[in-house]
Design an enzyme around this catalytic site. Structure first.
Site, short mmCIF file in Angstrom:
data_model
loop_
_atom_site.label_atom_id
_atom_site.label_comp_id
_atom_site.label_asym_id
_atom_site.label_seq_id
_atom_site.Cartn_x
_atom_site.Cartn_y
_atom_site.Cartn_z
N ASP A 222 36.21 34.06 79.45
CA ASP A 222 36.03 35.30 78.84
C ASP A 222 35.56 34.88 77.50
O ASP A 222 35.98 34.06 76.55
CB ASP A 222 37.22 36.15 78.63
CG ASP A 222 37.12 37.33 78.01
OD1 ASP A 222 37.10 38.51 78.74
OD2 ASP A 222 37.37 37.66 76.96
N ILE A 223 34.66 35.91 76.90
CA ILE A 223 33.93 35.55 75.66
C ILE A 223 35.02 36.22 74.75
O ILE A 223 35.28 37.47 74.58
CB ILE A 223 32.61 36.48 75.48
CG1 ILE A 223 31.63 35.79 76.29
CG2 ILE A 223 32.23 36.32 73.86
CD1 ILE A 223 30.04 36.49 76.60
N ASN A 230 29.98 43.84 69.69
CA ASN A 230 29.27 44.94 70.15
C ASN A 230 29.27 45.94 68.96
O ASN A 230 28.25 46.67 68.66
CB ASN A 230 29.68 45.51 71.30
CG ASN A 230 29.08 45.02 72.56
OD1 ASN A 230 27.82 44.60 72.43
ND2 ASN A 230 29.63 44.96 73.85
N ASP A 239 24.06 42.14 74.49
CA ASP A 239 23.30 41.57 75.72
C ASP A 239 22.75 40.16 75.52
O ASP A 239 22.72 39.46 76.42
CB ASP A 239 22.38 42.62 76.19
CG ASP A 239 22.78 43.79 76.66
OD1 ASP A 239 23.86 44.00 77.15
OD2 ASP A 239 22.05 44.85 76.77
N GLU A 264 32.42 40.92 79.93
CA GLU A 264 32.10 39.63 79.32
C GLU A 264 33.12 38.38 79.99
O GLU A 264 33.19 37.41 79.47
CB GLU A 264 32.60 39.69 77.81
CG GLU A 264 34.09 39.86 77.60
CD GLU A 264 34.56 41.17 77.56
OE1 GLU A 264 35.38 41.47 76.83
OE2 GLU A 264 33.88 42.20 78.04
#
Length: 347
Positions: A222-223, A230, A239, A264
């Site tokens: 996971d980021i 965002n 993106d 993500e």
């Protein structure tokens, strides 16, 4: 997956050249056999196909198909009337039908003007029995030598079979390409190009049903703080981060299958010898190397540097889990990594 209009133009130019060449051949043939009326007909046909290059150039696809088909039908009827049914010019009806559906298929893909295939096919279908009936009641206007008749009927039959075969082969080949492309799109994430959740679930179930899952590992990734990225830099930046992280995952997957699981989240799954999996802090091993590659990558969007890290939960298949339980175990380890500070690998 639409065909480019220039590709259609190139195909039509080539087809028009071939048809033009065929009429030049027939012009010479009828001149040598002294069938004067058909010499005149083929002169008109040659001029017609020369002018049709303009129709192709200006994308008058409907006009091109109508003129081409009507020319073929009229030429066939006149040839049968002049030299008889036995010369085989009626076979051109079958080639014309193949051409109609072939071109309509590609015009539809290229979003070009389409002719009415039903009407065109009916014209071809009616012209064939019309030529047969005419030849039964009216003898040919010109008598050809028997060997000439045999030669031209074989040439006409072989040419039409080859023409129809090429049309069908090209159409089937293109249909196969589109089917494969649709399958690829259905199985891949559009943004990152990685396989998607549906594909991975099917793959894991197939491996699970096969019964041999020794040395299989699954990493849930996971980021970190992606929502903050965002909110701070905008969704276009998000993106960019997703695509860049996906590229880093693909480059450092070492044979494991990388998947965009959703949002993500990413998953890597595959067989790895256990000695290649190492706890956090040991550089050079697969998942730790990947984590560090993301951490060290110079993410930059609109001249602004962005700090991006990932947290990874990694689990080996134990032989006693379902696929869902295996995924959940990695997800739980991912959550532990998030709770303990992020930017780490939990094994």
């Amino acid at each position: 997956m639409n065909i480019n209009g220039n590709q259609i133009k190139s195909s039509l130019y080539l087809g028009n050249i071939l048809i033009l060449a065929a009429h030049v051949f027939l012009l010479v043939f009828f001149a040598l056999t002294q069938v004067q009326f058909m010499v005149i007909v083929n002169v008109v046909s040659v001029l017609t196909y020369i002018s049709l290059f303009l129709a192709i150039r200006y994308e008058k696809s409907r006009l091109y198909i109508w003129v081409t088909l009507l020319e073929i039908v009229v030429h066939m009827l006149l040839a049968v009337a002049c030299v008889g049914w036995s010369c085989g010019f009626q076979y051109y009806c079958f080639g014309a039908i193949a051409m109609v559906f072939y071109t309509d298929y590609f015009f539809a893909r290229a979003r070009m003007d389409r002719a009415n295939t039903v009407v065109l096919s009916l014209i071809c279908g009616v012209s064939f029995p019309a030529a047969l009936i005419f030849s039964r009641y009216y003898p040919p206007k010109y008598e050809l030598h028997e060997l000439v008749v045999i030669g031209i009927v074989l040439a006409n039959a072989l040419f039409m079979m080859a023409f129809a075969a090429v049309c069908f082969w090209l159409q089937v080949s293109r249909a196969d390409f589109y089917e494969n492309e649709l399958t690829r799109q259905a199985n891949h994430d559009k943004l990152t190009g990685l396989v998607n959740r549906n594909y991975l679930i099917e793959y894991l179930q197939k491996v699970y049903d096969g019964g041999d899952m020794s040395e299989y590992w699954l990493a849930m990734m996971d980021i970190d703080d992606f929502k903050k990225i965002n909110d701070t830099y905008g969704h276009n930046c998000g993106d960019y981060v997703l695509k860049t992280v996906a590229a880093l995952i693909a480059e450092n997957s070492c044979g494991m299958i990388p998947c965009r699981w959703g949002g993500e989240e990413f998953i890597l799954v595959g067989q790895m010898a256990e000695h290649r999996v190492q706890v956090p802090g040991s550089a050079g091993f697969v998942l730790e190397k990947l984590r560090r590659a993301v951490e060290r990558y110079p993410f930059k969007y609109e001249n602004r540097e962005i700090k991006v890290t990932v947290t990874i939960g990694l689990s080996k298949y134990t032989g006693e889990q379902t696929v869902d339980e295996w995924i959940n175990e990695s997800d739980t380890k991912l959550y532990q990594g998030k709770q303990s500070g992020k930017n780490r690998l939990i094994v």
